[in-house]
Motif scaffolding. Structure first.
Motif, mmCIF file in Angstrom:
data_model
loop_
_atom_site.group_PDB
_atom_site.id
_atom_site.type_symbol
_atom_site.label_atom_id
_atom_site.label_comp_id
_atom_site.label_asym_id
_atom_site.label_seq_id
_atom_site.Cartn_x
_atom_site.Cartn_y
_atom_site.Cartn_z
ATOM 1 N N GLN A 162 -10.670 65.919 10.871
ATOM 2 C CA GLN A 162 -10.693 67.379 10.699
ATOM 3 C C GLN A 162 -11.044 67.750 9.262
ATOM 4 N N GLN A 170 -14.762 67.872 8.870
ATOM 5 C CA GLN A 170 -15.230 69.016 9.642
ATOM 6 C C GLN A 170 -14.971 70.321 8.881
ATOM 7 N N GLU A 171 -13.776 70.427 8.286
ATOM 8 C CA GLU A 171 -13.428 71.680 7.618
ATOM 9 C C GLU A 171 -14.234 71.865 6.343
ATOM 10 N N LYS A 214 -16.529 75.042 7.250
ATOM 11 C CA LYS A 214 -15.899 76.322 6.960
ATOM 12 C C LYS A 214 -16.316 76.785 5.565
ATOM 13 N N PHE A 264 -15.256 78.943 3.497
ATOM 14 C CA PHE A 264 -14.249 79.163 2.461
ATOM 15 C C PHE A 264 -13.722 77.844 1.928
ATOM 16 N N VAL A 307 -3.122 81.833 17.063
ATOM 17 C CA VAL A 307 -4.546 81.572 16.822
ATOM 18 C C VAL A 307 -4.777 81.152 15.366
ATOM 19 N N GLU A 308 -3.801 81.432 14.493
ATOM 20 C CA GLU A 308 -3.914 81.040 13.090
ATOM 21 C C GLU A 308 -3.544 79.578 12.860
ATOM 22 N N TRP A 331 -8.009 92.658 19.965
ATOM 23 C CA TRP A 331 -8.653 91.715 19.040
ATOM 24 C C TRP A 331 -10.090 91.469 19.419
ATOM 25 N N TYR A 337 -12.350 86.303 18.724
ATOM 26 C CA TYR A 337 -11.250 86.370 19.685
ATOM 27 C C TYR A 337 -11.776 86.817 21.041
ATOM 28 N N SER A 348 -13.553 75.704 18.099
ATOM 29 C CA SER A 348 -13.098 76.127 16.779
ATOM 30 C C SER A 348 -13.120 77.639 16.666
ATOM 31 N N HIS A 349 -12.180 78.161 15.922
ATOM 32 C CA HIS A 349 -12.338 79.531 15.442
ATOM 33 C C HIS A 349 -13.489 79.492 14.442
ATOM 34 N N PRO A 350 -14.297 80.563 14.312
ATOM 35 C CA PRO A 350 -15.436 80.485 13.396
ATOM 36 C C PRO A 350 -15.049 80.078 11.977
ATOM 37 N N ARG A 351 -13.820 80.322 11.566
ATOM 38 C CA ARG A 351 -13.461 80.013 10.190
ATOM 39 C C ARG A 351 -12.441 78.885 10.030
ATOM 40 N N TRP A 352 -11.889 78.392 11.106
ATOM 41 C CA TRP A 352 -10.997 77.234 10.971
ATOM 42 C C TRP A 352 -10.952 76.457 12.284
ATOM 43 N N SER A 353 -10.505 75.210 12.179
ATOM 44 C CA SER A 353 -10.440 74.342 13.348
ATOM 45 C C SER A 353 -9.207 74.675 14.177
#
Lengths: 209, 327
Positions: free
Chosen positions: A106, A109-110, A114, A116, B143-144, B259, B267, B278-283
């Motif tokens: 992970q 991957q991150e 990502k 940020f 989801v976070e 959402w 969402y 994946s969420h677009p900004r985190w796994s």
């Protein structure tokens, strides 16, 4: 015999200890289990915020000197910059070892996917050559190139602020305030340098003609 | 199967009370909570002292025990009630408990409308009374990418919905949260399109795992957890678990959800827990589990399971669907 007291040299040990206080506070909270429901997120947030604060403090010294704070303030620059690198490294270590520990696939991957995370990681990478060349010996060896190299602090500070702004979840209008405050401070610190940069550009342009 | 073992005594007796009963934390809470805690004190049982003053809500009589419960280490009552997402009270994790002191969960009624034979306004007591309250210890995956293990008290959603006799046109069920700006300071910010709305496909809503909760840890829900009536859908991300429900609609088409309206690429309507998407900004491949006394920093991260570990029960609901598209 009465050597003149050097207030900057005298104050440096105190600044050094002051820079360690946030770390001591976090260690204390960790030992006492007082980091809150999500301790890892709290550690990540605090170490990252302190790295950014110290980075901005480092960048504030040159404008402060210009505004009449005395030429001596520049002598804190190396210590503050190195502490910024120190907190950024603790921040990265907490993320990689404490938070993602055991989930190594992970990590790649991150960092790669990502934006940020990528921004923060690149900002940290750019700090390495600056920390490595922070000694007086390296300054002498690099001569004029030292200054050029250390201008990396500007793009890396922008990346560090972006790293903070981008990780805020959609709609968190309150959570986004803190990173935006840092972005504002950075914008002011950079804007204060613009007249200098313009003057230098004009001068070098004149030399070329 | 170990994971679905029948639970031991109710959550109120098992919660690691030492975590939140420590003197320092009580003092801190007293200093910080202000009106919220003052209200809590007023409701505490006579002569029970500091311990009762910290307990939220009123005790509930829980008779049923659910075989759907997990026996994983539970989140402490303190963490489950002091680390919440409830944007109507603010977007900070501590806003819901700090800023919900003015919220009035009683009297309460729910408007039922749409494709059902029985519609109208129902008092909360009348909705709940015919049913047996049961405790269900569910995993709750936000989801976070953090999660908790919470002993809810409630009624299977299906049992309540069936009483309204939905017609064949009822393909979906939509839920709406109460909207009271005077009691919910977060509503002054246009973070989401208020009121908060959520929905389920009718077969999801009728699934025995879907729970209409009125309590947690053996007591009525505190405001920050969605008092007095909320949805718990353990195989979906937490934001599907709509809080403080005032309206239930049986609809023919898929209802708009809050959402999804705000950030549809992040969402989806289904929002099933899925480590592969994946969420677009985190796994979403793993999560930080908030449980126990919170002292062990290392080893809080665990792998996220498809459908939050409830795949055996619910995966068949989505047979033939591409869950990468219907995320």
């Amino acid at each position: 015999m009465a050597r003149r007291l050097d207030p900057i040299a005298l104050s440096k040990p105190f600044v050094f200890v002051a820079c360690l206080l946030p770390l001591a506070w976090l260690v204390w909270l960790t030992i006492h289990g007082d980091l809150g429901p999500d301790p890892v997120a709290r550690l990540e947030h605090e170490t990252g915020a302190w790295a950014l604060r110290l980075l901005l403090a480092t960048l504030a010294l040159t404008p402060l000197r210009r505004l009449g704070a005395g030429a001596g303030v520049i002598r804190y620059r190396r210590m503050l910059g190195l502490f910024a690198f120190f907190y950024a490294s603790v921040h990265l270590a907490v993320y990689l070892i404490v938070d993602l520990g055991g989930f190594w696939s992970q990590i790649l991957q991150e960092i790669a996917r990502k934006p940020f995370v990528t921004a923060g990681f690149v900002a940290w990478l750019l700090m390495i050559p600056l920390a490595a060349t922070s000694t007086r010996a390296m300054m002498r060896r690099l001569g004029g190139r030292w200054q050029k190299l250390h201008r990396l602090i500007y793009p890396l500070a922008i990346l560090a602020v972006l790293h903070f702004v981008w990780q805020v979840k959609y709609g968190e209008t309150i959570a986004v305030r803190e990173p935006l405050i840092y972005a504002g401070i950075l914008a002011v610190l950079l804007a204060l340098r613009v007249p200098d940069w313009l003057r230098r550009a004009r001068r070098s342009g004149a030399q070329q003609q | 199967m170990r994971r679905y073992a029948v639970p031991a005594p109710p959550g109120s007796q098992i919660t690691p009370e030492s975590t939140w009963l420590r003197r320092r934390q009580i003092l801190k809470a007293l200093a910080l909570a202000g009106p919220a805690l003052a209200a809590g004190c007023g409701r505490a049982e006579d002569g029970a002292g500091a311990q009762a003053a910290e307990l939220p809500g009123e005790p509930l009589t829980v008779t049923g025990r659910s075989a759907y419960s997990t026996d994983e280490t539970r989140t402490s009552l303190r963490d489950a009630t002091h680390y919440n997402n409830y944007y109507e009270f603010g977007t900070g994790k501590d806003d819901p408990w700090r800023r919900s002191g003015r919220f009035k969960p009683a009297p309460w009624s729910v408007e039922v409308a749409g494709h059902a034979e029985l519609t109208g306004r129902f008092a909360l007591e009348d909705l709940v009374k015919p049913h047996t309250l049961e405790e269900r210890v569910y995993r709750m995956r936000c989801v976070e990418a953090w999660s908790m293990v919470i002993p809810w008290v409630g009624i299977p959603l299906a049992d309540v919905l069936k009483r309204f006799r939905p017609t064949s046109q009822a393909k979906y069920v939509a839920f709406t949260t109460v909207e009271r700006p005077a009691e919910m300071p977060g509503l002054s910010y246009p973070v989401l399109r208020w009121p908060y709305r959520e929905g389920l496909r009718i077969d999801e809503a009728m699934h025995p795992l879907a729970l209409l909760a009125v309590g947690l840890y053996g007591r009525t829900l505190p405001a920050q957890n969605g008092a007095p009536l909320r949805l718990v859908v353990p195989w979906k991300y937490g934001f599907k678990g709509i809080k403080s429900i005032v309206r239930i609609d049986f609809t023919e088409s898929q209802p708009a959800t809050s959402w999804n309206l705000s950030a549809g690429d992040e969402y989806g309507f289904f929002a099933n827990v899925n480590p592969a998407v994946s969420h677009p900004r985190w796994s979403q491949a793993s999560e930080r589990r908030i449980a126990g006394d919170g002292l062990n920093l290392l080893g809080n991260r665990i792998a996220t399971l498809p459908f939050n570990g409830y795949a055996d029960q619910v995966a068949s609901l989505y047979a033939g669907m591409d869950l990468r598209i219907h995320y």
